[in-house]
Design a protein around this motif. Structure first.
Motif, PDB file in Angstrom:
ATOM      1  N   TYR A 174     -34.738  41.048   3.012  1.00 63.37           N
ATOM      2  CA  TYR A 174     -33.867  39.962   3.436  1.00 63.37           C
ATOM      3  C   TYR A 174     -34.540  38.639   3.110  1.00 63.37           C
ATOM      4  CZ  TYR A 174     -31.551  43.739   5.784  1.00 63.37           C
ATOM      5  OH  TYR A 174     -30.903  44.910   6.022  1.00 63.37           O
ATOM      6  N   PRO A 175     -33.752  37.575   2.902  1.00 62.58           N
ATOM      7  CA  PRO A 175     -34.364  36.292   2.545  1.00 62.58           C
ATOM      8  C   PRO A 175     -35.195  35.709   3.681  1.00 62.58           C
ATOM      9  CG  PRO A 175     -31.967  36.071   2.753  1.00 62.58           C
ATOM     10  CD  PRO A 175     -32.290  37.519   2.927  1.00 62.58           C
ATOM     11  N   ALA A 176     -36.328  35.142   3.307  1.00 59.97           N
ATOM     12  CA  ALA A 176     -37.181  34.408   4.246  1.00 59.97           C
ATOM     13  C   ALA A 176     -36.811  32.941   4.093  1.00 59.97           C
ATOM     14  CB  ALA A 176     -38.651  34.649   3.934  1.00 59.97           C
ATOM     15  N   GLY A 177     -35.794  32.521   4.801  1.00 63.13           N
ATOM     16  CA  GLY A 177     -35.202  31.206   4.618  1.00 63.13           C
ATOM     17  C   GLY A 177     -33.986  31.343   3.728  1.00 63.13           C
ATOM     18  N   ARG A 178     -33.337  30.224   3.470  1.00 63.20           N
ATOM     19  CA  ARG A 178     -32.101  30.262   2.702  1.00 63.20           C
ATOM     20  C   ARG A 178     -32.072  29.116   1.704  1.00 63.20           C
ATOM     21  NH1 ARG A 178     -28.639  33.612   5.231  1.00 63.20           N
ATOM     22  NH2 ARG A 178     -26.726  32.772   4.397  1.00 63.20           N
ATOM     23  N   LEU A 179     -31.220  29.248   0.741  1.00 62.39           N
ATOM     24  CA  LEU A 179     -30.829  28.154  -0.149  1.00 62.39           C
ATOM     25  C   LEU A 179     -29.314  28.189  -0.187  1.00 62.39           C
ATOM     26  CD1 LEU A 179     -33.204  28.527  -3.251  1.00 62.39           C
ATOM     27  CD2 LEU A 179     -33.135  26.620  -1.640  1.00 62.39           C
ATOM     28  N   GLN A 238     -41.399  37.105   7.253  1.00 59.58           N
ATOM     29  CA  GLN A 238     -40.208  36.260   7.112  1.00 59.58           C
ATOM     30  C   GLN A 238     -40.335  35.027   8.000  1.00 59.58           C
ATOM     31  OE1 GLN A 238     -36.988  39.004   8.087  1.00 59.58           O
ATOM     32  NE2 GLN A 238     -35.962  38.385   6.204  1.00 59.58           N
ATOM     33  N   THR A 239     -40.749  35.235   9.241  1.00 65.00           N
ATOM     34  CA  THR A 239     -40.896  34.137  10.191  1.00 65.00           C
ATOM     35  C   THR A 239     -41.968  33.160   9.743  1.00 65.00           C
ATOM     36  OG1 THR A 239     -40.138  35.522  12.014  1.00 65.00           O
ATOM     37  CG2 THR A 239     -41.450  33.585  12.598  1.00 65.00           C
ATOM     38  N   ARG A 240     -43.095  33.664   9.268  1.00 67.32           N
ATOM     39  CA  ARG A 240     -44.182  32.767   8.834  1.00 67.32           C
ATOM     40  C   ARG A 240     -43.771  31.940   7.624  1.00 67.32           C
ATOM     41  NH1 ARG A 240     -48.343  37.338   9.893  1.00 67.32           N
ATOM     42  NH2 ARG A 240     -47.427  38.031   7.969  1.00 67.32           N
ATOM     43  N   ILE A 241     -42.903  32.464   6.781  1.00 64.94           N
ATOM     44  CA  ILE A 241     -42.439  31.723   5.608  1.00 64.94           C
ATOM     45  C   ILE A 241     -41.367  30.706   5.997  1.00 64.94           C
ATOM     46  CG2 ILE A 241     -41.202  31.912   3.406  1.00 64.94           C
ATOM     47  CD1 ILE A 241     -42.541  34.724   3.125  1.00 64.94           C
TER      48      ILE A 241
END
Length: 191
Positions: A35-40, A57-60
């Motif tokens: 799953y994406p770590a953040g979004r665009l 994911q959270t750390r990114i």
């Protein structure tokens, strides 16, 4: 525990489920369970990291970890140094004030490293465009676009070129290409 880097193409939405009119991450990423770590947003391009590790994911993605994300924005007009200083100080967007960030102009030779966008931005001969770089530790919805518009220079094209020390040019990814990275590599500062 895969960590995938994707050069997200313009128009792609940051979800895996199919969409009626736009490509989704599932059109580019074939690794199951990530799953994406953040979004665009769909109108933004560039580096997107995906993983199946929730802690990573959270750390990114989470601003509290202050991982720098570097964006190149092609803006309408010709901002001067004072406009960049206003962006760097933090911008009041009405619903919140952005954190201070680093800004600079992107030299035309560097901007020429970018791939052609399809479709290209609308060209208007009477209105110049300028590439600027913003390095932020937040990542709120449409933040960079809202910041540049707030200082009078709307963003026409937005490309995330780096997350932490991971740079899309060093990866050599064309739009839609992926590569698997070691999840605890030295570049990420998150080991």
């Amino acid at each position: 525990m895969p960590l995938i880097a994707l050069n997200k193409p313009f128009g792609t939405i940051c979800q895996f489920s199919p969409h009626e009119t736009r490509p989704s991450l599932g059109d580019w990423v074939k690794t199951p369970g990530v799953y994406p770590a953040g979004r665009l947003d769909a109108d933004s391009e560039g580096l997107l990291l995906l993983t199946d590790d929730g802690a990573l994911q959270t750390r990114i993605a989470e601003p509290r970890h202050k991982l720098v994300k570097r964006y190149w924005a092609q803006v309408e007009g010709a901002p001067d140094a004072s406009a960049l200083a206003r962006l760097a100080k933090g911008v009041d967007l009405g619903d919140y004030v952005t954190r201070p960030c680093r800004t600079k102009f992107v030299e035309p030779e560097a901007a020429s490293l970018l791939w052609q966008r399809s479709p290209p931005i609308r060209f208007r001969a009477a209105i110049p465009t300028t590439w600027i770089e913003l390095s932020i530790t937040e990542g709120k919805n449409r933040q960079v676009r809202r910041m540049t518009a707030a200082v009078g220079y709307p963003t026409l094209r937005l490309v995330r070129v780096a997350i932490g020390a991971l740079d899309i040019f060093a990866l050599g990814l064309a739009p839609g290409e992926t590569t698997e990275l070691p999840p605890r590599a030295p570049w990420n500062g998150m080991a």
